[in-house]
Design an enzyme around this catalytic site. Sequence first.
Site, PDB file in Angstrom:
ATOM      1  N   ASP A   1     -14.932   8.365 -10.904  1.00  0.00           N
ATOM      2  CA  ASP A   1     -14.195   8.190  -9.651  1.00  0.00           C
ATOM      3  C   ASP A   1     -14.847   7.121  -8.763  1.00  0.00           C
ATOM      4  OD1 ASP A   1     -12.227   8.586  -7.814  1.00  0.00           O
ATOM      5  OD2 ASP A   1     -13.034  10.463  -7.009  1.00  0.00           O
TER       6      ASP A   1
ATOM      7  N   ARG B   1      -2.389   5.925  -4.127  1.00  0.00           N
ATOM      8  CA  ARG B   1      -1.529   4.769  -4.433  1.00  0.00           C
ATOM      9  C   ARG B   1      -1.943   3.566  -3.578  1.00  0.00           C
ATOM     10  NH1 ARG B   1       1.318   8.027  -0.953  1.00  0.00           N
ATOM     11  NH2 ARG B   1       2.350   7.049   0.818  1.00  0.00           N
TER      12      ARG B   1
ATOM     13  N   ARG C   1     -16.397   0.021  -7.294  1.00  0.00           N
ATOM     14  CA  ARG C   1     -17.578  -0.833  -7.400  1.00  0.00           C
ATOM     15  C   ARG C   1     -17.663  -1.499  -8.784  1.00  0.00           C
ATOM     16  NH1 ARG C   1     -21.302   4.149  -5.814  1.00  0.00           N
ATOM     17  NH2 ARG C   1     -19.312   4.698  -4.852  1.00  0.00           N
TER      18      ARG C   1
ATOM     19  N   ASP D   1      -5.014   2.668  -3.078  1.00  0.00           N
ATOM     20  CA  ASP D   1      -6.382   2.280  -3.419  1.00  0.00           C
ATOM     21  C   ASP D   1      -6.466   0.800  -3.823  1.00  0.00           C
ATOM     22  OD1 ASP D   1      -9.022   3.070  -3.427  1.00  0.00           O
ATOM     23  OD2 ASP D   1      -9.022   3.669  -5.543  1.00  0.00           O
TER      24      ASP D   1
ATOM     25  N   LYS E   1     -10.373  -4.969  -3.918  1.00  0.00           N
ATOM     26  CA  LYS E   1     -10.248  -3.886  -4.905  1.00  0.00           C
ATOM     27  C   LYS E   1      -8.762  -3.586  -5.113  1.00  0.00           C
ATOM     28  CE  LYS E   1     -11.053   1.141  -5.326  1.00  0.00           C
ATOM     29  NZ  LYS E   1     -11.785   2.315  -4.817  1.00  0.00           N
TER      30      LYS E   1
ATOM     31  N   ASP F   1      -5.648   5.652  -8.131  1.00  0.00           N
ATOM     32  CA  ASP F   1      -6.970   6.190  -8.454  1.00  0.00           C
ATOM     33  C   ASP F   1      -6.889   7.709  -8.592  1.00  0.00           C
ATOM     34  OD1 ASP F   1      -9.616   6.790  -8.764  1.00  0.00           O
ATOM     35  OD2 ASP F   1     -10.228   6.257  -6.720  1.00  0.00           O
TER      36      ASP F   1
ATOM     37  N   MET G   1       0.822  -1.217   0.000  1.00  0.00           N
ATOM     38  CA  MET G   1       0.000   0.000   0.000  1.00  0.00           C
ATOM     39  C   MET G   1       0.858   1.269   0.000  1.00  0.00           C
ATOM     40  SD  MET G   1      -2.919  -1.212   2.702  1.00  0.00           S
ATOM     41  CE  MET G   1      -3.926   0.274   2.727  1.00  0.00           C
TER      42      MET G   1
ATOM     43  N   SER H   1     -13.467  12.099 -14.143  1.00  0.00           N
ATOM     44  CA  SER H   1     -13.966  12.823 -12.955  1.00  0.00           C
ATOM     45  C   SER H   1     -12.781  12.985 -12.001  1.00  0.00           C
ATOM     46  CB  SER H   1     -15.082  12.031 -12.278  1.00  0.00           C
ATOM     47  OG  SER H   1     -16.016  11.545 -13.211  1.00  0.00           O
TER      48      SER H   1
ATOM     49  N   LYS I   1      -9.824  13.671  -9.508  1.00  0.00           N
ATOM     50  CA  LYS I   1      -9.790  14.079  -8.097  1.00  0.00           C
ATOM     51  C   LYS I   1      -8.997  15.380  -7.963  1.00  0.00           C
ATOM     52  CE  LYS I   1      -9.864   9.519  -5.839  1.00  0.00           C
ATOM     53  NZ  LYS I   1     -11.100   9.750  -5.039  1.00  0.00           N
TER      54      LYS I   1
END
Length: 523
Positions: free
Chosen positions: A368, A307, A372, A309, A286, A291, A207, A296, A298
């Site tokens: 973004d 990083r 899901r 995510d 996930k 991300d 992570m 859209s 961020k």
Amino acid sequence: MYVQQMTMLLLRKTVPTAGRTKYCRLFSASQTHLNDRKGLVLGAFEKEGEEAGLHLTEAAARFDQNTSGKLSELLKISGPTLKKGRSRIFYGIHKDFPCVAVVGLGKTSAGVCGSENWDTSKENIRQAASVGCRLLQDLELNHVEVDGCGDAQSAAEGAALGLFQYDELKSKKKTKVTTQLHGSSDSVGWQKGVKYADGQNLARLLMEAPANHITPTAFANTIEERMATYSERVTINKRSQAWIEQQQMGAFLSVSRGSEEPPVFLELHYNGSPDGKQAPLLLVGKGITFDSGGISLKPSPSMDAMRADMGGAATVCASIVTAAALKLPINIVGLAPLCENMPSGKATKPGDVVTAKNGKTIQVDNTDAEGRLVLADALCYGHTFNPRAIVNVATLTGAMDVALGSAATGVFTNSDWLWEQLHKASVVTGDRVWRMPLFQHYTRQVTDSQLADLNNIGKYSRSGGACTAAAFLREFVSAPHWAHLDIAGVMSNKDEVPYLRKGMSGRPTRTLVEFAAGLANSG
Ligand code: BES
Ligand code: ZN
Ligand code: ZN
């Protein structure tokens, strides 16, 4: 004279750094080599009731005897009674241990706390071991023995979690410290604790590492390397973009499309059960290695945190590596859809409609809300293994962080049984979970789409964002025992968890391992 000499020994500040190892020692530096100095961490409980003072652990009491009462004497004269998590260092009182850290463990009787939903004694031991080890690491000791404090597993967890620091990419690194159990015969508990902590530290490493290092491909390769030791019980498939296309994972592909980095669908099988046909536990994580939000986009501040995510994939894969290390008698399938979420000329645009593996169409109103989408396809695919339970883990929504902060992982589940199992595990690990709602109220907000079967964002914007995301995932689940863990709030640590340094947390890896161990025990 005796007390005076010892007072000198107590106060680090009064000792010039260069001379620290030379002077102010009852045992001289010549008795130990500077580069293999050993440290010792000991625990001390607070006395119960009105009485002030300390109650040494078994190991600390033995050490006190061996030093003819020096330890307790020093503790008395060095300041107020050691409170939980507070520490003292004593130099030169034992020839084998030039530096001894004593850390407060709080009350002996703490135990499981109904309102805190954790075992306070275990948490106190983790904290004490971590505080002591870190102090000695700062003194550049290479080896530290740690008091089991009556729970060697928790002591090992605290020590190994506390010492972890991601400094792979820095020239100046923290001292590497090896640890060992002191004054206890529970080496089985200690070893177990080391494995639990190593698992969480693997997730932290993945992570924390920058997104240009941990790409989808690099993530999959790292897990493959870590799994190599257990190859007789583990198989690993790194599915390519062509495979993902064949599987008609249109939702996953709609996210990966904007990036130059190829997606990877990582599939792990751990076959630990003596019954090869036992239905597996399915873990899905996930795996967005970065991300940006896509089209859209961020806002820039804090975008670097994205990083991590892939925290769901990291904790899921790390917990399977740990299950293999512990030889848990259970079958587990792990799935991680890995890709970047980036803006580009090929990226999905707000309002685009994509088709998931199960044929459901999704209007992507916000690129973004990509987690899901990748999970939807992974969940569809996961059902083909006829799992006994499905647990997906994801840094899914900022709203989860708003709701619970870093206190607990939010759990959305259709199964009271699964909730009980996860909750029970989290009380033991101290890495807590909290149940969240899966009302139809939220389902209505994601099934009302102008162009498609579903919309990837709730129609009332940000309200109940964690709950509408969970409701969306539920549309891809038919299994009776499914839980969605939103770990966005627990993704990183500032100073909330005292035994984790600042940085990406690797939470809730130990809870997942404990949960899998619980299922393994129940057959
Ligand atoms: N990865 C983020 C969620 C996140 C935010 C994780 C902060 C960790 C810390 C996720 O993909 C996201 O951006 N979600 C959006 C959803 C929204 C557009 C409906 C969010 O939470 O803002
Ligand atoms: Zn996002
Ligand atoms: Zn995301």
